[in-house]
Motif scaffolding. Structure first.
Motif, PDB file in Angstrom:
ATOM      1  N   LYS A   1       0.827  -1.213   0.000  1.00 58.25           N
ATOM      2  CA  LYS A   1       0.000   0.000   0.000  1.00 58.25           C
ATOM      3  C   LYS A   1       0.860   1.262   0.000  1.00 58.25           C
ATOM      4  O   LYS A   1       0.613   2.184  -0.769  1.00 58.25           O
ATOM      5  N   THR A   2       1.874   1.263   0.878  1.00 60.25           N
ATOM      6  CA  THR A   2       2.734   2.451   0.944  1.00 60.25           C
ATOM      7  C   THR A   2       3.510   2.625  -0.355  1.00 60.25           C
ATOM      8  O   THR A   2       3.635   3.736  -0.876  1.00 60.25           O
ATOM      9  N   LEU A   3       3.989   1.500  -0.881  1.00 60.23           N
ATOM     10  CA  LEU A   3       4.704   1.559  -2.161  1.00 60.23           C
ATOM     11  C   LEU A   3       3.824   2.196  -3.239  1.00 60.23           C
ATOM     12  O   LEU A   3       4.255   3.111  -3.946  1.00 60.23           O
TER      13      LEU A   3
ATOM     14  N   VAL B   1      -1.471  10.363   3.009  1.00 60.59           N
ATOM     15  CA  VAL B   1      -1.475  10.186   4.466  1.00 60.59           C
ATOM     16  C   VAL B   1      -1.184   8.712   4.704  1.00 60.59           C
ATOM     17  O   VAL B   1      -2.025   7.852   4.446  1.00 60.59           O
ATOM     18  N   ASP B   2       0.058   8.437   5.143  1.00 55.85           N
ATOM     19  CA  ASP B   2       0.506   7.052   5.221  1.00 55.85           C
ATOM     20  C   ASP B   2       0.395   6.501   6.638  1.00 55.85           C
ATOM     21  O   ASP B   2       0.829   7.135   7.586  1.00 55.85           O
ATOM     22  N   ASP B   3      -0.211   5.337   6.733  1.00 57.93           N
ATOM     23  CA  ASP B   3      -0.247   4.568   7.989  1.00 57.93           C
ATOM     24  C   ASP B   3      -1.189   5.130   9.050  1.00 57.93           C
ATOM     25  O   ASP B   3      -0.858   5.176  10.242  1.00 57.93           O
ATOM     26  N   LEU B   4      -2.360   5.483   8.612  1.00 55.11           N
ATOM     27  CA  LEU B   4      -3.409   5.883   9.544  1.00 55.11           C
ATOM     28  C   LEU B   4      -3.692   4.701  10.476  1.00 55.11           C
ATOM     29  O   LEU B   4      -3.794   3.562  10.017  1.00 55.11           O
TER      30      LEU B   4
ATOM     31  N   PHE C   1      -4.958   7.694   1.258  1.00 59.35           N
ATOM     32  CA  PHE C   1      -4.763   7.232   2.628  1.00 59.35           C
ATOM     33  C   PHE C   1      -4.296   5.787   2.585  1.00 59.35           C
ATOM     34  O   PHE C   1      -4.799   5.007   1.770  1.00 59.35           O
ATOM     35  N   THR C   2      -3.358   5.427   3.446  1.00 53.33           N
ATOM     36  CA  THR C   2      -3.072   4.007   3.614  1.00 53.33           C
ATOM     37  C   THR C   2      -3.254   3.667   5.087  1.00 53.33           C
ATOM     38  O   THR C   2      -3.048   4.506   5.968  1.00 53.33           O
ATOM     39  N   SER C   3      -3.662   2.422   5.321  1.00 55.90           N
ATOM     40  CA  SER C   3      -3.795   1.961   6.700  1.00 55.90           C
ATOM     41  C   SER C   3      -3.722   0.450   6.740  1.00 55.90           C
ATOM     42  O   SER C   3      -4.215  -0.222   5.831  1.00 55.90           O
ATOM     43  N   ASN C   4      -3.095  -0.067   7.785  1.00 57.38           N
ATOM     44  CA  ASN C   4      -3.086  -1.516   7.962  1.00 57.38           C
ATOM     45  C   ASN C   4      -4.367  -2.001   8.623  1.00 57.38           C
ATOM     46  O   ASN C   4      -4.532  -3.188   8.868  1.00 57.38           O
ATOM     47  N   LYS C   5      -5.256  -1.086   8.900  1.00 56.91           N
ATOM     48  CA  LYS C   5      -6.542  -1.469   9.475  1.00 56.91           C
ATOM     49  C   LYS C   5      -7.570  -1.686   8.379  1.00 56.91           C
ATOM     50  O   LYS C   5      -7.461  -1.111   7.289  1.00 56.91           O
TER      51      LYS C   5
HETATM   52 MG   LIG Z   1       2.473   0.931   4.808  1.00 59.76          MG
END
Ligand SMILES: [Mg+2]
Ligand SMILES: Nc1ncnc2c1ncn2[C@@H]1O[C@H](COP(=O)(O)OP(=O)(O)O)[C@@H](O)[C@H]1O
Length: 195
Positions: free
Chosen positions: A56-58, A120-123, A151-155
């Motif tokens: 996602k971040t990539l 917005v990375d890693d909300l 937006f990215t999030s691991n949730k």
């Molecule tokens: Mg990430």
């Protein structure tokens, strides 16, 4: 397969889908977002949610690169005629942003409101008092309505909704695209012998 603009098709996304349909769908969503930027559509959001190591971040960083290389230019009328101007863009690491906010660095909000393209990375990975975090997320979401934002999030969307209903519901409105993906971590995927 959706037809994309030449700009999004010819851009090097550097994103290996490994033939996984979920990752293909995530890359497609990124290209559709890039197309919307190229076509000067009404700005909206792309929300990349789900398991850690999905890429996602990539992909969010590649969209930032796309903006800077292709999509972020607008024709401006100057005194010496028309010229191309690149709109500002930035990435914030949400946990770091929360640290700065806890430290009282409020001035940053104005830039967030005014930047045409933002990641917005890693909300959801932030430390800090939950009520404070939720209030900041609400404020940033509110300030990014109608602006190009990834937006990215691991949730999952449900987990975001559990802590912040307003942000989750905005992720589903106003033409936002939300991809909730559950795939093995990239490095684990890579280790699997190919079929
Ligand atoms: Mg990430
Ligand atoms: N589809 C992909 N193609 C190439 N590299 C990838 C891909 N997905 C992940 N990676 C690499 O794996 C690592 C973790 O990816 P990352 O984007 O941080 O995942 P996430 O943000 O979903 O947790 C990074 O080093 C990233 O470059």
């Amino acid at each position: 397969m959706v037809a994309h603009t030449l700009a999004s098709e010819s851009f090097d996304w550097q994103f290996d889908t490994c033939g996984d349909p979920k990752l293909v769908a995530m890359l497609e969503a990124a290209k559709t977002f890039a197309d919307a930027i190229m076509n000067d559509e009404d700005p909206n959001w792309l929300c990349l949610l789900g398991t850690s190591g999905a890429g996602k971040t990539l992909l969010a960083k590649r969209l930032l690169a796309f903006w800077r290389a292709r999509g972020g230019y607008r024709v401006i009328q100057g005194r010496a005629g028309e010229f191309q101007s690149l709109g500002e863009s930035r990435l914030i690491l949400w946990p770091k942003f929360i640290e700065r906010q806890l430290d009282g660095q409020w001035g940053e909000m104005q830039g967030i409101r005014e930047t045409p393209f933002m990641v917005v990375d890693d909300l959801g990975r932030e430390k800090g008092p939950p009520a404070f975090n939720a209030a900041r997320a609400d404020e940033v979401a509110e300030s990014r309505l109608g602006k190009w934002t990834v937006f990215t999030s691991n949730k999952t969307l449900q987990q975001i909704a559990d802590t912040d209903k307003r942000v989750a519901s905005r992720m589903l409105r106003n033409g936002s695209a939300t991809i909730d993906i559950n795939v093995p971590d990239f490095n684990l995927r890579k280790r699997k012998p190919s079929a």
